[in-house]
Design an enzyme around this catalytic site. Structure first.
Site, mmCIF file in Angstrom:
data_model
loop_
_atom_site.group_PDB
_atom_site.id
_atom_site.type_symbol
_atom_site.label_atom_id
_atom_site.label_comp_id
_atom_site.label_asym_id
_atom_site.label_seq_id
_atom_site.Cartn_x
_atom_site.Cartn_y
_atom_site.Cartn_z
ATOM 1 N N HIS A 17 42.320 30.399 28.668
ATOM 2 C CA HIS A 17 41.215 29.749 28.379
ATOM 3 C C HIS A 17 41.393 28.727 27.248
ATOM 4 C CE1 HIS A 17 40.883 34.854 28.524
ATOM 5 N NE2 HIS A 17 40.512 34.025 29.508
ATOM 6 N N LYS A 41 34.861 46.438 30.821
ATOM 7 C CA LYS A 41 36.345 46.152 30.571
ATOM 8 C C LYS A 41 36.654 47.512 30.011
ATOM 9 C CE LYS A 41 37.251 41.638 32.319
ATOM 10 N NZ LYS A 41 36.897 40.114 31.667
ATOM 11 N N ARG A 90 38.337 29.703 38.194
ATOM 12 C CA ARG A 90 39.436 29.450 39.002
ATOM 13 C C ARG A 90 39.776 30.089 39.905
ATOM 14 N NH1 ARG A 90 41.337 34.702 35.590
ATOM 15 N NH2 ARG A 90 39.759 35.004 36.240
ATOM 16 N N SER A 128 43.384 37.375 31.942
ATOM 17 C CA SER A 128 44.127 38.585 30.705
ATOM 18 C C SER A 128 44.611 39.886 30.778
ATOM 19 C CB SER A 128 43.315 38.970 29.399
ATOM 20 O OG SER A 128 42.816 37.415 29.369
HETATM 21 O O1 PNS Z 1 35.561 37.346 29.699
HETATM 22 P P1 PNS Z 1 34.444 38.185 30.593
HETATM 23 O O2 PNS Z 1 35.175 39.936 30.437
HETATM 24 O O3 PNS Z 1 33.831 38.338 32.123
HETATM 25 O O4 PNS Z 1 33.023 37.928 30.197
HETATM 26 C C1 PNS Z 1 32.186 38.491 30.174
HETATM 27 C C2 PNS Z 1 31.229 38.538 29.308
HETATM 28 C C3 PNS Z 1 31.282 38.960 27.993
HETATM 29 C C4 PNS Z 1 30.954 36.836 28.737
HETATM 30 C C5 PNS Z 1 30.037 39.064 29.568
HETATM 31 O O5 PNS Z 1 29.925 40.564 30.008
HETATM 32 C C6 PNS Z 1 28.454 38.826 28.548
HETATM 33 O O6 PNS Z 1 28.291 37.956 28.351
HETATM 34 N N1 PNS Z 1 28.787 39.960 27.665
HETATM 35 C C7 PNS Z 1 27.321 40.149 27.446
HETATM 36 C C8 PNS Z 1 26.940 40.914 27.723
HETATM 37 C C9 PNS Z 1 25.784 40.664 28.569
HETATM 38 O O7 PNS Z 1 24.696 39.260 27.923
HETATM 39 N N2 PNS Z 1 25.659 41.104 29.771
HETATM 40 C C10 PNS Z 1 24.316 40.229 31.057
HETATM 41 C C11 PNS Z 1 25.044 39.157 31.594
HETATM 42 S S1 PNS Z 1 23.988 38.493 32.678
#
Ligand code: PNS
Length: 159
Positions: A17, A41, A90, A128
């Protein structure tokens, strides 16, 4: 001003990150690292704990700030008047999920573009989740996360 949001769960922040954040800060005027909730998660650290670890790691990057949000990513992006969502890529296995999220975010808020930065090869295996798995069995996570994050992981698993 070209503002980018780099969203993620960062549970916890890894050197992968940090590589993306440093590279994004070379491209954009301002980078907001946005710590949020991935409904798929089950986090080990609270949002505030994750933000504290990121702020510490990014203290030397003047263009970078760290915030938490709880709702939809695009609402946060709109509120911050950001033009870009940054995501790290990745392997091919990341692609399907990232593709879906980028298209959905574009549909919900066409004003913002998702930009992918390809992970540096030395971090392409790093996540992570794998760091937490190693730490949970008492393994050595140096070289994957900072010393401070490694200690926080130890505290969680010892506790
Ligand atoms: O590090 P991650 O877990 O891949 O991040 C995912 C994250 C937090 C960016 C995604 O789950 C997110 O955007 N969450 C906020 C809720 C949201 O907007 N969901 C719709 C995504 S299209």
């Amino acid at each position: 001003m070209n503002i980018a949001v780099y969203p993620g769960s960062f549970d916890p922040i890894t050197y992968g990150h940090l590589d993306i954040i440093a590279r994004a800060s070379e491209i954009f005027d301002r980078v907001i690292v946005a710590v949020s909730i991935n409904p798929g998660k089950n986090p080990l650290f609270s949002l505030e704990e994750r933000a504290e670890m990121i702020s510490r790691e990014c203290a030397n990057l003047k263009k970078v700030t760290v915030e938490c949000f709880r709702g939809l990513l695009i609402e946060f992006v709109r509120e911050k008047k950001a033009s870009t969502i940054i995501r790290g890529l990745r392997a091919i296995s990341d692609f399907e999920y990232e593709f879906q999220m980028a298209l959905m975010n574009k549909k919900l808020y066409p004003e913002a573009e998702t930009v992918f930065l390809v992970a540096s090869p030395e971090f392409s295996y790093l996540s992570s989740s794998i760091v937490k798995e190693i730490a949970s069995f008492g393994g050595d996570v140096s070289g994957l996360v900072s010393r401070h994050v490694a200690v926080k992981l130890q505290e969680k698993y010892r506790g």
